[in-house]
Enzyme design. Structure first.
Site, PDB file in Angstrom:
ATOM      1  N   TYR A  14     -45.380  16.246  14.847  1.00 21.82           N
ATOM      2  CA  TYR A  14     -44.604  15.663  13.741  1.00 21.82           C
ATOM      3  C   TYR A  14     -44.086  14.286  14.164  1.00 21.82           C
ATOM      4  O   TYR A  14     -44.278  13.289  13.461  1.00 21.82           O
ATOM      5  CB  TYR A  14     -43.465  16.625  13.418  1.00 21.82           C
ATOM      6  CG  TYR A  14     -42.470  16.192  12.384  1.00 21.82           C
ATOM      7  CD1 TYR A  14     -42.546  16.697  11.084  1.00 21.82           C
ATOM      8  CD2 TYR A  14     -41.419  15.330  12.683  1.00 21.82           C
ATOM      9  CE1 TYR A  14     -41.606  16.343  10.124  1.00 21.82           C
ATOM     10  CE2 TYR A  14     -40.478  14.966  11.733  1.00 21.82           C
ATOM     11  CZ  TYR A  14     -40.580  15.480  10.455  1.00 21.82           C
ATOM     12  OH  TYR A  14     -39.652  15.123   9.501  1.00 21.82           O
ATOM     13  N   ASP A  38     -33.311  17.340   3.142  1.00 22.16           N
ATOM     14  CA  ASP A  38     -32.994  16.206   4.012  1.00 22.16           C
ATOM     15  C   ASP A  38     -32.125  15.206   3.278  1.00 22.16           C
ATOM     16  O   ASP A  38     -32.623  14.451   2.454  1.00 22.16           O
ATOM     17  CB  ASP A  38     -34.283  15.541   4.481  1.00 22.16           C
ATOM     18  CG  ASP A  38     -34.052  14.456   5.519  1.00 22.16           C
ATOM     19  OD1 ASP A  38     -32.890  14.170   5.864  1.00 22.16           O
ATOM     20  OD2 ASP A  38     -35.051  13.888   5.987  1.00 22.16           O
ATOM     21  N   ASP A  96     -33.377  18.410  13.247  1.00 18.33           N
ATOM     22  CA  ASP A  96     -34.240  19.094  12.289  1.00 18.33           C
ATOM     23  C   ASP A  96     -34.450  20.528  12.768  1.00 18.33           C
ATOM     24  O   ASP A  96     -34.729  20.758  13.950  1.00 18.33           O
ATOM     25  CB  ASP A  96     -35.609  18.422  12.189  1.00 18.33           C
ATOM     26  CG  ASP A  96     -35.641  17.266  11.215  1.00 18.33           C
ATOM     27  OD1 ASP A  96     -34.594  16.918  10.643  1.00 18.33           O
ATOM     28  OD2 ASP A  96     -36.743  16.697  11.029  1.00 18.33           O
TER      29      ASP A  96
END
Length: 120
Positions: A14, A38, A96
């Site tokens: 990612y 987000d 995250d």
């Protein structure tokens, strides 16, 4: 259930895909019906088309990601990473948390950051 090694590799992919300016590589890590929150507290972005648009815009902004610590796995199907987003005139410190499905794809991404995590 995906292994810790798989989840950690996916989160590294990612970061690498994002930093390479390749939103398609990032989107490929997600399930078709995945959701992105987000930051946490905003309405979720759902589905491949919306996720593709989200990452295309973020990558095009010139933002770069740098891990603050190694990616963390779990005894379940969740992994997390603490990183910094560097943009022109702005820095955001983020954690995250990614949930993976049985196929090893990200089914949920939740980005933890707030106004005090943004520096101009």
């Amino acid at each position: 259930m995906p292994s810790q090694e798989h989840m950690k590799a996916a989160l590294q992919a990612y970061v690498d895909g994002f930093n390479a300016g390749d939103p398609a590589a990032v989107v490929a890590l997600f399930a078709d019906d995945a959701t992105i929150e987000d930051p946490v507290g905003k309405p979720p972005i759902t589905g491949r088309e919306a996720i593709t648009e989200f990452y295309a815009g973020n990558v095009a902004s010139g933002a770069k990601l740098s891990l603050d610590t190694p990616v963390r796995g779990s005894h379940g199907n969740v992994a997390a990473m603490a990183f910094t987003v560097e943009m022109p005139n702005m820095r955001i410190r983020v954690i995250d948390v990614m949930t993976f499905d049985e196929d090893g794809l990200i089914s949920e991404m939740r980005a933890h950051w707030g106004s005090t995590d943004v520096e101009s």
